[in-house]
Write an enzyme that holds these catalytic residues in place. Sequence first.
Site, PDB file in Angstrom:
ATOM      1  N   GLN A  17       0.859  -1.009   0.036  1.00  0.00           N
ATOM      2  CA  GLN A  17      -0.371   0.104  -0.199  1.00  0.00           C
ATOM      3  C   GLN A  17       0.873   1.187   0.287  1.00  0.00           C
ATOM      4  O   GLN A  17       0.019   1.954  -0.893  1.00  0.00           O
ATOM      5  CB  GLN A  17      -0.908  -0.341   1.477  1.00  0.00           C
ATOM      6  CG  GLN A  17      -2.260   1.188   1.461  1.00  0.00           C
ATOM      7  CD  GLN A  17      -2.655   1.728   2.081  1.00  0.00           C
ATOM      8  OE1 GLN A  17      -3.453   2.197   2.679  1.00  0.00           O
ATOM      9  NE2 GLN A  17      -3.127  -0.229   3.025  1.00  0.00           N
ATOM     10  N   GLU A 138       1.433  -0.979   7.988  1.00  0.00           N
ATOM     11  CA  GLU A 138       1.044  -0.102   8.861  1.00  0.00           C
ATOM     12  C   GLU A 138       0.893   0.110  10.806  1.00  0.00           C
ATOM     13  O   GLU A 138       1.298   1.288  10.566  1.00  0.00           O
ATOM     14  CB  GLU A 138      -0.883   0.213   8.255  1.00  0.00           C
ATOM     15  CG  GLU A 138      -1.895   1.116   8.663  1.00  0.00           C
ATOM     16  CD  GLU A 138      -1.639   2.004   8.309  1.00  0.00           C
ATOM     17  OE1 GLU A 138      -1.608   2.236   6.871  1.00  0.00           O
ATOM     18  OE2 GLU A 138      -1.906   2.379   9.429  1.00  0.00           O
ATOM     19  N   ASP A 167       0.161   3.809   5.857  1.00  0.00           N
ATOM     20  CA  ASP A 167       0.496   3.942   4.320  1.00  0.00           C
ATOM     21  C   ASP A 167       0.354   4.531   3.557  1.00  0.00           C
ATOM     22  O   ASP A 167       1.298   5.346   3.038  1.00  0.00           O
ATOM     23  CB  ASP A 167      -0.280   2.457   3.932  1.00  0.00           C
ATOM     24  CG  ASP A 167       0.455   1.309   4.644  1.00  0.00           C
ATOM     25  OD1 ASP A 167       1.927   0.633   4.759  1.00  0.00           O
ATOM     26  OD2 ASP A 167       0.201  -0.117   5.003  1.00  0.00           O
ATOM     27  N   GLY A 242      -7.783  19.798  19.781  1.00  0.00           N
ATOM     28  CA  GLY A 242      -7.487  21.552  19.497  1.00  0.00           C
ATOM     29  C   GLY A 242      -7.110  22.156  20.799  1.00  0.00           C
ATOM     30  O   GLY A 242      -7.728  21.952  21.903  1.00  0.00           O
ATOM     31  N   GLY A 243      -7.659  24.178  20.060  1.00  0.00           N
ATOM     32  CA  GLY A 243      -7.643  24.518  21.674  1.00  0.00           C
ATOM     33  C   GLY A 243      -9.652  24.778  22.073  1.00  0.00           C
ATOM     34  O   GLY A 243      -8.909  25.393  22.732  1.00  0.00           O
TER      35      GLY A 243
HETATM   36  N1  CAO Z   1      11.923 -10.010  -9.388  1.00  0.00           N
HETATM   37  C1  CAO Z   1      12.388 -10.230  -8.341  1.00  0.00           C
HETATM   38  N2  CAO Z   1      12.581 -10.827  -7.461  1.00  0.00           N
HETATM   39  C2  CAO Z   1      11.498  -9.760  -6.211  1.00  0.00           C
HETATM   40  C3  CAO Z   1      10.755  -8.592  -7.271  1.00  0.00           C
HETATM   41  C4  CAO Z   1      11.307  -8.349  -8.812  1.00  0.00           C
HETATM   42  N3  CAO Z   1      10.270  -8.017  -9.963  1.00  0.00           N
HETATM   43  N4  CAO Z   1      10.584  -7.964  -6.939  1.00  0.00           N
HETATM   44  C5  CAO Z   1      10.649  -8.034  -5.866  1.00  0.00           C
HETATM   45  N5  CAO Z   1      11.315  -9.407  -5.097  1.00  0.00           N
HETATM   46  C6  CAO Z   1      11.571 -10.120  -4.436  1.00  0.00           C
HETATM   47  C7  CAO Z   1      12.910  -8.792  -3.500  1.00  0.00           C
HETATM   48  O1  CAO Z   1      14.169  -8.410  -4.520  1.00  0.00           O
HETATM   49  C8  CAO Z   1      12.864  -9.495  -2.170  1.00  0.00           C
HETATM   50  O2  CAO Z   1      13.419 -10.707  -2.716  1.00  0.00           O
HETATM   51  P1  CAO Z   1      14.942 -10.658  -1.315  1.00  0.00           P
HETATM   52  O3  CAO Z   1      14.191 -10.666   0.306  1.00  0.00           O
HETATM   53  O4  CAO Z   1      15.487 -11.994  -1.714  1.00  0.00           O
HETATM   54  O5  CAO Z   1      16.337  -9.492  -1.536  1.00  0.00           O
HETATM   55  C9  CAO Z   1      11.931  -9.367  -2.798  1.00  0.00           C
HETATM   56  O6  CAO Z   1      11.018  -9.917  -4.044  1.00  0.00           O
HETATM   57  C10 CAO Z   1      10.317  -8.588  -1.602  1.00  0.00           C
HETATM   58  O7  CAO Z   1      10.703  -8.701   0.068  1.00  0.00           O
HETATM   59  P2  CAO Z   1      10.175  -7.602   0.707  1.00  0.00           P
HETATM   60  O8  CAO Z   1      10.770  -7.661   1.977  1.00  0.00           O
HETATM   61  O9  CAO Z   1       9.573  -5.977   0.164  1.00  0.00           O
HETATM   62  O10 CAO Z   1       8.678  -8.097   0.945  1.00  0.00           O
HETATM   63  P3  CAO Z   1       8.203  -9.117   1.702  1.00  0.00           P
HETATM   64  O11 CAO Z   1       6.381  -9.617   1.668  1.00  0.00           O
HETATM   65  O12 CAO Z   1       8.767  -9.987   2.932  1.00  0.00           O
HETATM   66  O13 CAO Z   1       7.721  -7.578   3.160  1.00  0.00           O
HETATM   67  C11 CAO Z   1       7.297  -5.576   3.362  1.00  0.00           C
HETATM   68  C12 CAO Z   1       6.990  -6.847   2.816  1.00  0.00           C
HETATM   69  C13 CAO Z   1       6.211  -4.596   3.542  1.00  0.00           C
HETATM   70  C14 CAO Z   1       7.119  -5.794   4.465  1.00  0.00           C
HETATM   71  C15 CAO Z   1       8.564  -5.153   3.708  1.00  0.00           C
HETATM   72  O14 CAO Z   1       8.254  -5.085   2.057  1.00  0.00           O
HETATM   73  C16 CAO Z   1       8.482  -3.515   4.081  1.00  0.00           C
HETATM   74  O15 CAO Z   1       9.385  -3.696   5.231  1.00  0.00           O
HETATM   75  N6  CAO Z   1       8.745  -2.195   2.855  1.00  0.00           N
HETATM   76  C17 CAO Z   1       9.165  -1.511   3.502  1.00  0.00           C
HETATM   77  C18 CAO Z   1       7.776  -0.465   4.591  1.00  0.00           C
HETATM   78  C19 CAO Z   1       6.172  -0.870   3.584  1.00  0.00           C
HETATM   79  O16 CAO Z   1       6.691  -0.404   2.741  1.00  0.00           O
HETATM   80  N7  CAO Z   1       5.867  -1.355   4.407  1.00  0.00           N
HETATM   81  C20 CAO Z   1       3.827  -0.676   4.020  1.00  0.00           C
HETATM   82  C21 CAO Z   1       3.949  -1.488   3.733  1.00  0.00           C
HETATM   83  S1  CAO Z   1       1.816  -1.433   2.640  1.00  0.00           S
HETATM   84  O17 CAO Z   1       1.271  -1.802   4.689  1.00  0.00           O
END
Ligand code: CAO
Length: 409
Positions: A17, A138, A167, A242-243
């Site tokens: 998101q 979030e 988010d 607020g105030g």
């Molecule tokens: N081709 C191949 N691999 C891909 C890719 C693509 N096009 N796009 C993404 N990937 C891979 C990445 O390389 C990564 O792999 P590695 O960990 O092996 O390097 C993986 O997919 C994505 O990892 P991630 O950590 O982003 O995904 P997750 O589902 O484990 O975690 C989240 C999700 C949201 C917790 C994490 O992305 C995060 O902390 N993001 C930053 C904060 C954020 O935006 N949070 C809000 C999310 S909305 O509630």
Amino acid sequence: MSKALEGVRVLDMTHVQSGPSATQILAWLGADVVKVEALGGDITRKQLRDVPDVDSLYFTMLNCNKRSVTLNMKSEEGKKIFTELVRKSDVMVENFGPGAVDRMGFTWDLLQELNPKLVYASIKGFGEGPYTHYKAYEVVAQAMGGSMSTTGFEDGPPVATGAQIGDSGTGIHAVAGILAALVQRGVTGRGQRVTVAMQHAVLNLCRVKLRDQQRLGHGPLPEYPNKEFGDSVPRSGNASGGGQPGWAVKCAPGGPDDYIYVIVQPPGWVPIAELIGRPELAEDPEWSTPEARLNKLDKMFQLIEEWSVHHSKLDVLAMLNEHNIPCGPILSTKELIEDASLADNNMIVTVDHPERGSFTTVGCPIKLSDSPVKVETSPLLGQHNEDVYVRELGIDPDRFAELQKNGVI
Ligand code: CAO
């Protein structure tokens, strides 16, 4: 009519998101947003599905007006194609877990080398320090940004707010950073790094609670309904923050959302006293001034509620507004999605989708007189592979077919 961000090309590496909410705004402002997805697609395409085998509302409502390409960033061929995409883009946005883009091989140093004009925005859970490497969602951001400790009632646990401040709240902060970087690029000719942490964005939105934290050092907070204060700002239910004091009072017929939030500014007291059938309180020194009422705000809102429970929230809205008294009925999600004035403002819009028929979404809250927004469908997974790879990057159709066969796109 032209669009504010016409000609700006965004390489959208976002998922879930926070990131998608930012790039959707950029698309609505006129940028060409190309969403690069792993071959399985953004995870939200399949999350919380209401209709089998079609993209979820979670995905469709956060990815309107974008194009979608698939690309396996873990393949050598994929990295080469990505390099070309970076060269052709103005902005790149990502919100993967910490270090993911570096692990793909695309450090900020390399990205700058590939395209010195690139504005590269990242959303992460946290800034530099002990939490840098932690993932975030979030409510994690709400917990660590000051929202949860200050939301809810004094005698209950911390509460998450329904607004997606961690988010989408962070997404809009990222948009501000990206637009500022594009303006500065117009002067310097150089791109730059934009980073926004979800914890920071929530903290920014909890600014007044940090105000009150410092006020606490000088004694109790009289406008809070709480009787006792410790060393941190307590949860204060529906107090306005607020105030001017405010509270949600019950209305007829007593359903779960039959409440109206009423704010009592000093000039509002005389008409309120009249409306609630207690005109004598307008003159009574025990009630007539804000200072006199401050130690009995609970009683004041109780008197207002004794009146409001006999009227519907919309009638109370009309009656209070006749006297210029700020108030807001608590509108349910059903009421909002059916609200004609929100539809008239293009804030509730219906969009045709190639597979689900149509869906309703929330429109763009930023209105520009010279850059109108038309909300259009989210893309199917890889819908624009041919457009982008063959027609725009010039990949030969035979190679394109091979890339598909080899699981690169
Ligand atoms: N081709 C191949 N691999 C891909 C890719 C693509 N096009 N796009 C993404 N990937 C891979 C990445 O390389 C990564 O792999 P590695 O960990 O092996 O390097 C993986 O997919 C994505 O990892 P991630 O950590 O982003 O995904 P997750 O589902 O484990 O975690 C989240 C999700 C949201 C917790 C994490 O992305 C995060 O902390 N993001 C930053 C904060 C954020 O935006 N949070 C809000 C999310 S909305 O509630």
